[in-house]
Enzyme design. Structure first.
Site, PDB file in Angstrom:
ATOM      1  N   ARG A  89      84.654  44.778  44.692  1.00  0.00           N
ATOM      2  CA  ARG A  89      83.645  45.778  44.318  1.00  0.00           C
ATOM      3  C   ARG A  89      84.298  47.159  44.330  1.00  0.00           C
ATOM      4  NH1 ARG A  89      80.009  48.988  48.052  1.00  0.00           N
ATOM      5  NH2 ARG A  89      78.402  49.832  46.703  1.00  0.00           N
ATOM      6  N   HIS A 133      79.154  56.045  42.894  1.00  0.00           N
ATOM      7  CA  HIS A 133      79.400  56.075  44.337  1.00  0.00           C
ATOM      8  C   HIS A 133      79.750  57.530  44.697  1.00  0.00           C
ATOM      9  CE1 HIS A 133      80.566  53.310  47.914  1.00  0.00           C
ATOM     10  NE2 HIS A 133      80.554  54.549  48.367  1.00  0.00           N
ATOM     11  N   GLU A 178      73.820  53.515  47.541  1.00  0.00           N
ATOM     12  CA  GLU A 178      73.144  54.284  48.592  1.00  0.00           C
ATOM     13  C   GLU A 178      72.506  55.583  48.106  1.00  0.00           C
ATOM     14  OE1 GLU A 178      75.699  54.867  51.985  1.00  0.00           O
ATOM     15  OE2 GLU A 178      75.955  52.725  52.315  1.00  0.00           O
ATOM     16  N   ASN A 309      74.170  47.573  52.337  1.00  0.00           N
ATOM     17  CA  ASN A 309      75.246  48.136  53.155  1.00  0.00           C
ATOM     18  C   ASN A 309      74.687  48.277  54.568  1.00  0.00           C
ATOM     19  OD1 ASN A 309      76.572  48.303  50.741  1.00  0.00           O
ATOM     20  ND2 ASN A 309      76.660  50.543  50.668  1.00  0.00           N
ATOM     21  N   TYR A 311      75.520  48.883  58.658  1.00  0.00           N
ATOM     22  CA  TYR A 311      76.453  49.266  59.717  1.00  0.00           C
ATOM     23  C   TYR A 311      75.811  49.226  61.097  1.00  0.00           C
ATOM     24  CZ  TYR A 311      79.609  50.487  55.975  1.00  0.00           C
ATOM     25  OH  TYR A 311      80.431  50.401  54.885  1.00  0.00           O
ATOM     26  N   GLU A 375      78.504  46.049  51.748  1.00  0.00           N
ATOM     27  CA  GLU A 375      79.389  46.756  52.694  1.00  0.00           C
ATOM     28  C   GLU A 375      79.013  46.379  54.112  1.00  0.00           C
ATOM     29  OE1 GLU A 375      79.679  51.045  52.445  1.00  0.00           O
ATOM     30  OE2 GLU A 375      79.689  50.989  50.251  1.00  0.00           O
TER      31      GLU A 375
HETATM   32  C1  FCB Z   1      78.897  53.939  53.388  1.00  0.00           C
HETATM   33  C2  FCB Z   1      79.558  54.345  52.093  1.00  0.00           C
HETATM   34  C3  FCB Z   1      81.020  54.034  52.018  1.00  0.00           C
HETATM   35  C4  FCB Z   1      81.727  54.262  53.348  1.00  0.00           C
HETATM   36  C5  FCB Z   1      80.963  53.615  54.482  1.00  0.00           C
HETATM   37  C6  FCB Z   1      81.624  53.772  55.827  1.00  0.00           C
HETATM   38  O1  FCB Z   1      77.757  54.714  53.590  1.00  0.00           O
HETATM   39  O2  FCB Z   1      78.929  53.721  51.002  1.00  0.00           O
HETATM   40  O3  FCB Z   1      81.591  54.781  50.989  1.00  0.00           O
HETATM   41  O4  FCB Z   1      81.963  55.584  53.549  1.00  0.00           O
HETATM   42  O5  FCB Z   1      79.660  54.127  54.530  1.00  0.00           O
END
Ligand code: FCB
Length: 467
Positions: A89, A133, A178, A309, A311, A375
């Site tokens: 990607r 992006h 995002e 995405n 985290y 992500e």
């Molecule tokens: C996300 C982004 C990516 C990267 C990660 C850590 O929000 O999409 O570009 O910076 O965080």
């Protein structure tokens, strides 16, 4: 307490196998890796400007050179092939393709992506193209950026230009990465480009980004995806015990932030309507006049894949008298809390179970769309030891999140694949090059690539289709 959060519901040992055909891959983004900022007719983007503004990016770092992927993409595709990736990607840079944001297309910009796609296909890797992006052409920002409705129409023109060149070989297209971050970190808290601090502009940007998604979707063919930064919203106590009954004021706080962060984007794109709580907040921040008749019909397009995405969860609680968070206009009376758990070098708490919670919820509430993790990954303070990078903390992070993803599939989530963030260490936005997210180390002095232990581990996961 810590281990409860990390392991709740997850077998930390033992093998897990993913469904046949599960898609394994890795992700990057144009400004973060390409470099060659002034080559072959590329125009400036808002990130070039922002990075050059003193105090915006740590140590004054810029994406001018980055990983020099623009010149080294063949070597990088070779690394991907060695890892066994099925999918890569990446994003195309709007200012490379349409240097002024509107008007003439720059064929040399498209040549680069054309060659990259051919290299990938030659290596047996499927390209997933993301059209935006975050590197908006500066010329468009000068005309109002995403707060200007016209930007959405210019995005559709650009999408058509990229699709016109690559559409014979690329079949999976993601419009935006995002949009919440583009709108609310770019135009409200100002920690990302273009660095504005206007709640009104952020809500305009959010709507115009969604409109851009809908307009571009109409010119794309193949599999359509939209990637969002989604997170389960929970109270600190709920993060420890999901079954916990919430006090009404905490339930309201959770619901409101979930609307702003998650449903503000999913609901218009998939269901054709904004959540009532969001409309009420936007109304208070300058009105609803920018949402024109017919917009929501354009925004609601048949999305095949929802890119997630993930985290960490978003942890909030009711706190009477608290003023709004800089990135969440309308969040008055809510505190954004932290948890006493291990965190990454970014300071993000490590809570893998948040991924399974999120995936199960999305498949339950939006069964019409397939899910893919576009992500997931972590920054840690890696050390080079001889010719190795023994990044055991990253391996543990990925292991935990893959187990969480597997658990979600077992619980019925329609999860089709997982793409690690990131293939390479790269330009981490406002943090510059200080934070390393790659499974491949990049020595920025020599541009030498070195597979970290996590890359070798991931190669094994892909080979076995499991852990
Ligand atoms: C996300 C982004 C990516 C990267 C990660 C850590 O929000 O999409 O570009 O910076 O965080």
């Amino acid at each position: 307490m810590t281990s409860t959060i990390e392991t709740r519901g997850l077998a930390r040992t033992g093998s897990v196998t993913f469904p046949d055909g599960f898609i394994w891959g890795a992700a990057t983004a144009s400004y973060q890796i390409e470099g060659a900022a002034r080559e072959d007719g590329r125009g400036p983007s808002i990130w070039d400007t922002f990075a050059r503004t003193p105090g915006r990016v740590a140590s004054g770092h810029t994406g001018d050179v980055a990983c020099d992927h623009y010149h080294r993409f063949r070597e990088d595709v070779g690394l991907m092939a060695g890892l066994g990736l099925a999918v890569y990607r990446f994003s195309t840079a709007w200012p490379r393709v349409v240097p002024d944001g509107s008007g003439p297309v720059n064929p040399r910009g498209l040549d680069f992506y054309d060659a990259l796609v051919d290299e990938l296909l030659g290596a047996g890797i499927t390209p997933y193209v993301t059209l935006y992006h975050w590197d908006l052409p500066q010329t468009l920002e000068d005309r109002g950026g995403w707060a200007n409705r016209d930007t959405a129409y210019r995005f559709a023109d650009y999408a058509q230009a990229v699709h016109g060149r690559l559409g014979d070989r690329v079949t999976t297209w993601t419009t935006l990465n995002e949009p919440w971050v583009s709108a609310f970190l770019g135009y409200c808290s100002g920690v990302h480009a273009p660095g504005r601090t206007s709640p009104r502009d952020a809500f305009l940007a959010a709507h115009h980004l969604l409109l851009a998604h809908g307009l571009a979707a109409q010119v794309l063919t193949g599999e359509l995806a939209l990637t969002l930064n989604l997170a389960p919203v929970v109270t600190p106590a709920q993060a420890l015990d999901p079954a916990l009954e919430l006090r009404p004021e905490d339930a309201e706080a959770v619901h409101r932030i979930d609307a702003l962060l998650n449903r503000q984007f999913i609901d218009p794109a998939l269901r054709g309507g904004y959540p009532a709580e969001v409309l009420e907040i936007v109304e208070r921040h300058g009105g609803l006049g920018h949402i024109r008749d017919g917009d929501l019909e354009i925004i609601k397009q048949p999305v095949d894949l929802l890119g997630i995405n993930y985290y960490n969860p978003c942890i909030v609680e009711a706190a009477p008298g608290e003023s709004a968070h800089p990135a969440y206009p309308g969040s008055e009376g809510i505190r954004f809390a932290s948890l006493d758990v291990p965190s990454t070098a970014m300071g993000w708490p490590i809570i893998p179970s948040g991924l399974s919670t999120l995936l199960v919820r999305l498949s339950r509430d939006y069964p019409e769309v397939g899910l893919i993790v576009t992500e997931n990954g972590a920054a840690f303070e890696d050390a080079v030891v001889g010719d190795r990078v023994p990044d055991a903390d990253r391996v543990a992070y990925l292991d935990g999140h893959l187990r969480a993803a597997h658990e979600a599939i077992s619980a019925g989530a329609d999860l089709r694949g997982y793409l690690v963030w990131s293939l390479l260490d790269n330009f981490e936005w406002a943090e510059g090059y200080h934070l390393r997210f790659g499974i491949v180390r990049v020595d920025y002095g020599t541009q030498r690539r070195l597979l970290k232990d996590s890359a070798l581990w991931y190669r094994g996961v892909i080979q076995r289709n499991g852990i």
